[in-house]
Write an enzyme that holds these catalytic residues in place. Sequence first.
Site: not given
Length: 284
Positions: A34, A89, A109, A141-142, A159, A162
Amino acid sequence: MTDMTGWSVERLHADHAQALRADRVLYDSETAHQRLRVIENPTFGRILTLDGVVQTTEGDNFIYHEMMSHVPILAHGAARRVLIVGGGDGGMAKTVLTHAAVEHVTMVEIDAGVVDFSKEYLPMLSEGAFDDPRLELVIADGAAFMRETGGGYDVIIVDSTDPIGPGEVLFTDSFYGHARRALAPGGVLVTQNGVPFMQGDELTNTMRAFKALFSDWTCYLATIPTYAGGPMAFGWGTDGEARQVDLETLKKRFAAADIATDYYTPEVHLGAFALPPYVARLMP
């Protein structure tokens, strides 16, 4: 057309945009997953965007983090092991770790780059949480982690971004099913489900999955200024009795936790589950 030079324009929704003045661009880099940007705004301070969409801000992150962490932890009443999916974060980890009774936090994460640059450019969000010995940071990877974990978590906090790009897999029925399996008896799962006025299908789809999985399922609300379009919804799923906790019990737990908050109170906690009709109609 208005000149938008010097502004960060978010176009998450097809017919609605929001603009935030970017007095300074502190970071702008594209990772394998990203595009990450950190800008400075006079009202909200430092702002993190992923692919142009606001994720968190120095100014109002406390609302999101307090409501996603304190609500399930204090409702549960005896949470010792917490899993955070996403949250690179560090703000969610910091808020969870304010609970001295929490013994271990696993944070999963997908993008190590988010963690690295957050430590440098958004240190006020994590405030040393990455150095807390109770925190286990897993870069993975979650969805894969959830599928493979041995579980036993009292609280799971999703958390996520989108449901586009790398976050999309965290909104599937199979992911929620694996999350339910990873909960200890009486455990609570909470999820980020967008702004119902703008993203109603997102909430409906998650609630349909929760209805099939949990004996107690619903959502609760909080208004976060930089998430445009009205209050944000957080999914809630459990097979326990955590949502039935009364105000006096919450007050005692909150006092015992001895944590400072800027949004959460026991009264706000209970009131957040009162849904206006337009949100209630989105429930399956």
